[in-house]
Design an enzyme around this catalytic site. Structure first.
Site, PDB file in Angstrom:
ATOM      1  CE  LYS A  51      23.994 -22.611  -0.071  1.00 45.67           C
ATOM      2  NZ  LYS A  51      25.174 -21.783   0.164  1.00 45.67           N
ATOM      3  CD  GLN A  95      26.631 -19.474  -2.225  1.00 39.50           C
ATOM      4  OE1 GLN A  95      25.764 -19.691  -1.374  1.00 39.50           O
ATOM      5  NE2 GLN A  95      27.461 -20.413  -2.630  1.00 39.50           N
ATOM      6  CG  ASP A 118      27.158 -20.285   5.563  1.00 35.93           C
ATOM      7  OD1 ASP A 118      26.884 -21.419   5.137  1.00 35.93           O
ATOM      8  OD2 ASP A 118      27.142 -19.260   4.851  1.00 35.93           O
TER       9      ASP A 118
HETATM   10  N1  GUN Z   1      30.113 -21.230  -1.119  1.00 37.58           N
HETATM   11  C1  GUN Z   1      30.345 -22.555  -1.261  1.00 37.58           C
HETATM   12  N2  GUN Z   1      29.855 -23.234  -0.199  1.00 37.58           N
HETATM   13  C2  GUN Z   1      29.298 -22.318   0.623  1.00 37.58           C
HETATM   14  C3  GUN Z   1      28.621 -22.402   1.871  1.00 37.58           C
HETATM   15  O1  GUN Z   1      28.440 -23.479   2.475  1.00 37.58           O
HETATM   16  N3  GUN Z   1      28.168 -21.230   2.382  1.00 37.58           N
HETATM   17  C4  GUN Z   1      28.369 -20.041   1.769  1.00 37.58           C
HETATM   18  N4  GUN Z   1      27.928 -18.933   2.365  1.00 37.58           N
HETATM   19  N5  GUN Z   1      29.009 -19.912   0.618  1.00 37.58           N
HETATM   20  C5  GUN Z   1      29.458 -21.059   0.048  1.00 37.58           C
END
Ligand code: GUN
Length: 280
Positions: A51, A95, A118
């Site tokens: 990311k 996350q 998100d």
């Molecule tokens: N964990 C796995 N996929 C995601 C996501 O798209 N966003 C977040 N915040 N955590 C994740």
């Protein structure tokens, strides 16, 4: 035919980079994403690294906060609150999953809806349910872009989603419904699963079990979208038995290189959108 998520993702990022440059020229600052990770889960660490790298690739600023497992919840909450109040921060992402013992709902509730890149907040999910989408959860949003890339009309198609999570299954079902599909959501308690999935023109598998969707469960000519990322003997495999289902599907996403690359790209798109929304 394969749906090359990697290629669609690369094209989208090139466009995003140009838009980020235009934003910076007009606003005198870069869009900024703050990423928070708690604990040392290796898969989560990889996602977070990607990311941050994605932000750099399209010319965005990123902030990276790492907390050891065991850090008091209040300390992490304080960071989220500061980021929430900081005008130079456009998106905040915690996350998931958090290590055991943390109150995920409380922590996420501190992210303002406008910075929820998100698309996980009740407001953002509710707006999607009402077909007034604002920020759309990244994985389902990316899947809609992949479906678009096939050129196949979704109107009136039977879509079956296996999985009902708030982050993938539910928003996916709502997006397909908003696109005029007839949508069925299946889950672990669904009876006669194969009977339902074998009527699907569009089948989205978000189960988290390796090679769960077999050939007999798939309609001839279906579009098959595989959301699964499972590690089996050191190899990444999806929720779909790719080798056999490939022969039946009209379009299918590979794992890796299908849905995965789109998720982070849509996160970047959501961050730019959040930054732009502030200037309106
Ligand atoms: N964990 C796995 N996929 C995601 C996501 O798209 N966003 C977040 N915040 N955590 C994740």
């Amino acid at each position: 035919m394969l749906i090359y998520g990697k290629a669609v993702s690369a094209d989208t990022r090139i466009k995003l980079k140009t838009e980020v440059e235009e934003f910076e020229k007009k606003q005198g600052r870069k869009p900024c994403l703050a990423v928070i990770i708690v604990g040392e889960d290796p898969a989560s660490q990889t996602y977070v690294r990607n990311k941050i790298a994605g932000c750099a690739e399209v010319g965005m600023r990123s902030l990276h906060y790492e907390f050891a497992d065991g850090t008091p919840q209040e300390k992490i909450e304080q960071t989220v609150k500061e980021l929430a109040a900081d005008d130079s921060v456009d998106g905040i992402l915690v996350q998931l999953p958090l290590p055991k013992g943390y109150d995920e709902r409380k922590l996420l509730s501190l992210i303002p809806d406008e910075k929820d890149v998100d698309g996980f907040s009740p407001t953002n999910l509710g707006l999607l349910a009402m077909n007034r989408p604002r920020t759309i959860s990244c994985t389902p949003f990316g899947i809609m872009k992949l479906l678009e890339s096939t050129g196949v009309s979704l109107k009136g198609k039977n879509a079956v989603v296996i999985g009902r999570s708030n982050t993938v299954g539910k928003p996916m079902a709502m997006l397909l419904l908003n696109a005029d599909c007839t949508v069925t959501v299946c889950h672990s308690k669904t009876q006669n699963l194969a009977e339902i999935t074998s009527k699907a023109d569009i089948l989205v598998a978000a189960i988290g079990r390796p090679r769960f969707v077999t050939e007999d469960m798939v309609k001839d000519g279906a579009i098959v979208i595989d959301v699964g990322i499972n590690r089996v003997d050191g190899k990444l495999v999806g929720d779909v038995d790719f080798e056999n289902v490939e022969n039946k599907a009209s379009f299918i996403t590979p794992v890796p290189g299908g849905v995965g690359p789109m998720t982070i790209t849509m996160l970047l798109a959501n961050t730019l959108q959040a930054a732009k929304a502030k200037t309106e």
